[in-house]
Design a protein around this motif. Structure first.
Motif, PDB file in Angstrom:
ATOM      1  N   ARG A 275       0.829  -1.193   0.000  1.00 62.55           N
ATOM      2  CA  ARG A 275       0.000   0.000   0.000  1.00 62.55           C
ATOM      3  C   ARG A 275       0.869   1.250   0.000  1.00 62.55           C
ATOM      4  O   ARG A 275       2.094   1.188   0.013  1.00 62.55           O
ATOM      5  N   TYR A 276       0.171   2.398  -0.011  1.00 56.87           N
ATOM      6  CA  TYR A 276       0.898   3.658   0.105  1.00 56.87           C
ATOM      7  C   TYR A 276       1.590   3.727   1.465  1.00 56.87           C
ATOM      8  O   TYR A 276       1.110   3.190   2.459  1.00 56.87           O
ATOM      9  N   ARG A 277       2.732   4.398   1.498  1.00 52.39           N
ATOM     10  CA  ARG A 277       3.522   4.535   2.716  1.00 52.39           C
ATOM     11  C   ARG A 277       3.961   3.176   3.272  1.00 52.39           C
ATOM     12  O   ARG A 277       4.041   2.978   4.488  1.00 52.39           O
ATOM     13  N   HIS A 278       4.189   2.234   2.396  1.00 57.93           N
ATOM     14  CA  HIS A 278       4.740   0.945   2.824  1.00 57.93           C
ATOM     15  C   HIS A 278       6.139   1.182   3.406  1.00 57.93           C
ATOM     16  O   HIS A 278       6.921   1.962   2.845  1.00 57.93           O
ATOM     17  N   PRO A 279       6.475   0.557   4.527  1.00 53.51           N
ATOM     18  CA  PRO A 279       7.775   0.821   5.182  1.00 53.51           C
ATOM     19  C   PRO A 279       8.953   0.193   4.428  1.00 53.51           C
ATOM     20  O   PRO A 279       9.567  -0.778   4.884  1.00 53.51           O
ATOM     21  N   TRP A 280       9.302   0.766   3.279  1.00 54.39           N
ATOM     22  CA  TRP A 280      10.380   0.203   2.471  1.00 54.39           C
ATOM     23  C   TRP A 280      11.723   0.276   3.188  1.00 54.39           C
ATOM     24  O   TRP A 280      12.584  -0.593   2.980  1.00 54.39           O
ATOM     25  N   ASP A 281      11.917   1.293   4.020  1.00 53.09           N
ATOM     26  CA  ASP A 281      13.202   1.421   4.714  1.00 53.09           C
ATOM     27  C   ASP A 281      13.481   0.251   5.658  1.00 53.09           C
ATOM     28  O   ASP A 281      14.641  -0.046   5.954  1.00 53.09           O
ATOM     29  N   GLN A 282      12.426  -0.400   6.128  1.00 51.29           N
ATOM     30  CA  GLN A 282      12.624  -1.536   7.030  1.00 51.29           C
ATOM     31  C   GLN A 282      13.315  -2.694   6.323  1.00 51.29           C
ATOM     32  O   GLN A 282      14.014  -3.492   6.949  1.00 51.29           O
ATOM     33  N   TYR A 283      13.172  -2.774   5.001  1.00 49.85           N
ATOM     34  CA  TYR A 283      13.859  -3.822   4.238  1.00 49.85           C
ATOM     35  C   TYR A 283      15.379  -3.623   4.292  1.00 49.85           C
ATOM     36  O   TYR A 283      16.132  -4.588   4.214  1.00 49.85           O
ATOM     37  N   LEU A 284      15.812  -2.374   4.424  1.00 49.54           N
ATOM     38  CA  LEU A 284      17.244  -2.114   4.572  1.00 49.54           C
ATOM     39  C   LEU A 284      17.750  -2.650   5.904  1.00 49.54           C
ATOM     40  O   LEU A 284      18.868  -3.177   5.997  1.00 49.54           O
ATOM     41  N   ASN A 285      16.937  -2.512   6.957  1.00 49.34           N
ATOM     42  CA  ASN A 285      17.322  -3.061   8.267  1.00 49.34           C
ATOM     43  C   ASN A 285      17.370  -4.590   8.229  1.00 49.34           C
ATOM     44  O   ASN A 285      18.285  -5.207   8.800  1.00 49.34           O
ATOM     45  N   ILE A 286      16.387  -5.184   7.561  1.00 54.14           N
ATOM     46  CA  ILE A 286      16.394  -6.648   7.426  1.00 54.14           C
ATOM     47  C   ILE A 286      17.609  -7.094   6.618  1.00 54.14           C
ATOM     48  O   ILE A 286      18.289  -8.062   6.966  1.00 54.14           O
ATOM     49  N   GLY A 287      17.911  -6.373   5.532  1.00 52.36           N
ATOM     50  CA  GLY A 287      19.068  -6.714   4.709  1.00 52.36           C
ATOM     51  C   GLY A 287      20.371  -6.571   5.460  1.00 52.36           C
ATOM     52  O   GLY A 287      21.289  -7.385   5.293  1.00 52.36           O
ATOM     53  N   SER A 288      20.473  -5.539   6.302  1.00 58.35           N
ATOM     54  CA  SER A 288      21.693  -5.351   7.098  1.00 58.35           C
ATOM     55  C   SER A 288      21.897  -6.510   8.073  1.00 58.35           C
ATOM     56  O   SER A 288      23.013  -7.029   8.214  1.00 58.35           O
ATOM     57  N   ALA A 289      20.814  -6.925   8.740  1.00 53.61           N
ATOM     58  CA  ALA A 289      20.914  -8.064   9.660  1.00 53.61           C
ATOM     59  C   ALA A 289      21.226  -9.357   8.909  1.00 53.61           C
ATOM     60  O   ALA A 289      21.989 -10.203   9.396  1.00 53.61           O
ATOM     61  N   THR A 290      20.661  -9.495   7.717  1.00 50.64           N
ATOM     62  CA  THR A 290      20.918 -10.694   6.915  1.00 50.64           C
ATOM     63  C   THR A 290      22.376 -10.764   6.482  1.00 50.64           C
ATOM     64  O   THR A 290      23.006 -11.828   6.524  1.00 50.64           O
ATOM     65  N   ARG A 291      22.935  -9.637   6.056  1.00 54.07           N
ATOM     66  CA  ARG A 291      24.350  -9.629   5.649  1.00 54.07           C
ATOM     67  C   ARG A 291      25.279  -9.869   6.834  1.00 54.07           C
ATOM     68  O   ARG A 291      26.317 -10.527   6.687  1.00 54.07           O
ATOM     69  N   GLU A 292      24.917  -9.350   8.000  1.00 56.25           N
ATOM     70  CA  GLU A 292      25.730  -9.618   9.188  1.00 56.25           C
ATOM     71  C   GLU A 292      25.802 -11.116   9.465  1.00 56.25           C
ATOM     72  O   GLU A 292      26.872 -11.662   9.775  1.00 56.25           O
ATOM     73  N   CYS A 293      24.671 -11.778   9.337  1.00 59.19           N
ATOM     74  CA  CYS A 293      24.647 -13.231   9.508  1.00 59.19           C
ATOM     75  C   CYS A 293      25.436 -13.919   8.395  1.00 59.19           C
ATOM     76  O   CYS A 293      26.140 -14.907   8.640  1.00 59.19           O
TER      77      CYS A 293
END
Length: 446
Positions: A275-293
């Motif tokens: 939807r509008y205003r979907h929290p796309w920035d949260q995917y960056l946080n998930i990606g950062s945690a995924t790369r750390e792992c």
């Protein structure tokens, strides 16, 4: 006669060699094209969409009715389609809006500079135009160094400088500056609208959807590696070419793709479950945690492939705990990946994480005892390091699960589907196309 015969035979061999070389080149290009199309069939669709857009906009140049109104400026519409049309809707919208606004502002400012210079004597007019070009181009170029501007509006500033310079310089010799600027702006807007409409309504490719699937697939790759690692590390020999032991490496270099997809997704209208205003920035946080792992797993993989190994009989002393940690983390990551892919709350990831934490706590306590007090220190370094990395991977798994839980709370994920549907969705996670290559963006200088 013999000399002539030999020369003819030699010439025929050279011609045959050239023909074989050309044939091999054509064959290799055909195989590469087939591979690219098979890897992501949407590339073929995108290619035909670009062709359709260019054919549609070229009507401005072919028909006398349109050509009488726009003249040779109709070519700007074709150039706009070529430059603006990107693989995804978000990338096309971003470029189209940036180009339209930048062209409008650059044209208006260029006309203002031209009109202001016309109020001065001829010699001063040239100086004022050159001075305005220097100042405006310098300021706009410097603004491109701001990180946020470079991320979203770099193309807009580039087009702004180009348009302002063209209007200012060409306006010095042209008699009717407003008419020239109006025609160029109109054709650019028409070209941008055609590109955007075809991109949205003809088999659209959404960057937001690709970002969602890409993030889930990266998490699932880590889960597959840990599932495989728990088995092969405690074996005397194993197959090093297993896909799960290699696929995780793409996660290490995923930041650029994630940043681009997030940037594109912000431009997209509501589509599907997004939807509008979907929290796309949260995917960056998930990606950062995924790369750390993934970095921890990469270090783990070094010890798996190392020539210096702890003897197998020593490794088996902690096999049960290490296998349990690896297995539980794998199950948790897989469950989180499926939940993210289907936008449902994970079924049992919390339980798997609790089991992994308990096993990690037991393993940590075991390592503090004199388990290998009579063994050579150098022999136990690899297995102790592996155990420590597995303990750290438990913490990384928790971070990934927490990041996905934040997204689930903001988006309001639904209750989980039946187990059969969720297992079927896992196959979709595994079969996503190669997103990195498809979403590469090239800036074209006109």
């Amino acid at each position: 006669m013999e000399v002539e015969t030999q020369e003819k035979a030699s010439a025929m061999q050279r011609v045959k060699g050239w023909l074989d070389k050309i044939g091999n080149t054509i064959s290799s290009v055909g195989k590469e094209a087939k591979r690219l199309a098979k890897e992501d069939p949407r590339r073929v669709v995108h290619a035909f969409k670009v062709g359709l857009a260019i054919s549609a906009i070229s009507l401005l140049y072919y028909f006398d009715f349109f050509f009488a109104g726009f003249g040779v400026n109709a070519m700007w519409a074709v150039m706009t389609v070529v430059v603006v049309f990107e693989f995804s809707v978000g990338a096309t919208l971003g470029k189209g809006v940036n180009r339209a606004i930048a062209t409008l502002l650059g044209g208006a400012l260029g006309m203002a500079a031209h009109d202001l210079a016309n109020l001065t004597p001829a010699k001063v007019e040239v100086v004022l135009i050159a001075l305005s070009l220097c100042v405006i181009a310098a300021v706009a170029t410097f603004c491109r160094f701001f990180p946020k501007v470079r991320a979203r509006y770099d193309y807009a500033f580039l087009v702004f400088i180009l348009t302002f310079s063209l209007i200012s310089v060409s306006g010095y010799r042209a008699e009717v500056v407003f008419d020239m600027a109006h025609r160029r702006l109109t054709t650019i807007l028409i070209g941008g609208c055609v590109a955007i409409l075809i991109c949205i309504f003809v088999r659209p490719i959404w960057a937001g959807k690709d970002l969602h699937r890409y993030t889930a697939a990266n998490i699932e790759k880590l889960g597959c590696y840990l599932e495989c690692f728990g088995t092969v590390y405690f074996e005397e020999s194993y197959d090093k070419n297993q896909a799960p032991l290699k696929d995780f490496k793409t996660v290490l270099i995923s930041k650029g793709t994630e940043d681009s997809l997030v940037n594109f997704a912000r431009w997209e209208p509501r589509h599907g479950k997004f939807r509008y205003r979907h929290p796309w920035d949260q995917y960056l946080n998930i990606g950062s945690a995924t790369r750390e792992c993934a970095y921890k797993i990469d270090a783990l993989n070094c010890y798996l492939n190392s020539d210096v190994q702890t003897p197998l009989e020593l490794r088996t002393t902690i096999q049960d705990l290490c296998t349990k940690i690896s297995s539980k983390c794998s199950l948790a990551l897989t469950d989180v990946a499926i939940g993210l892919q289907t936008m449902t709350c994970p079924l049992s990831s919390e339980k798997h994480i609790m089991d992994a934490k308990a096993a990690a706590k037991t393993l940590k306590a075991l390592l503090k005892t004199e388990l290998w007090h009579d063994i050579e220190f150098l022999d136990i370094i690899p297995v102790v390091t592996v155990a420590s990395l597995l303990i750290e991977i438990v913490s990384c798994t928790v971070k990934i699960a927490d990041s996905v839980e934040v997204l689930a709370t903001k988006v309001k994920f639904k209750k989980p589907n039946p187990e059969m549907n969720r297992l079927a969705s896992l196959e979709k996670v595994k079969r996503i196309p190669s997103i990195e290559a498809s979403h590469s963006v090239n800036i074209v200088f006109e």
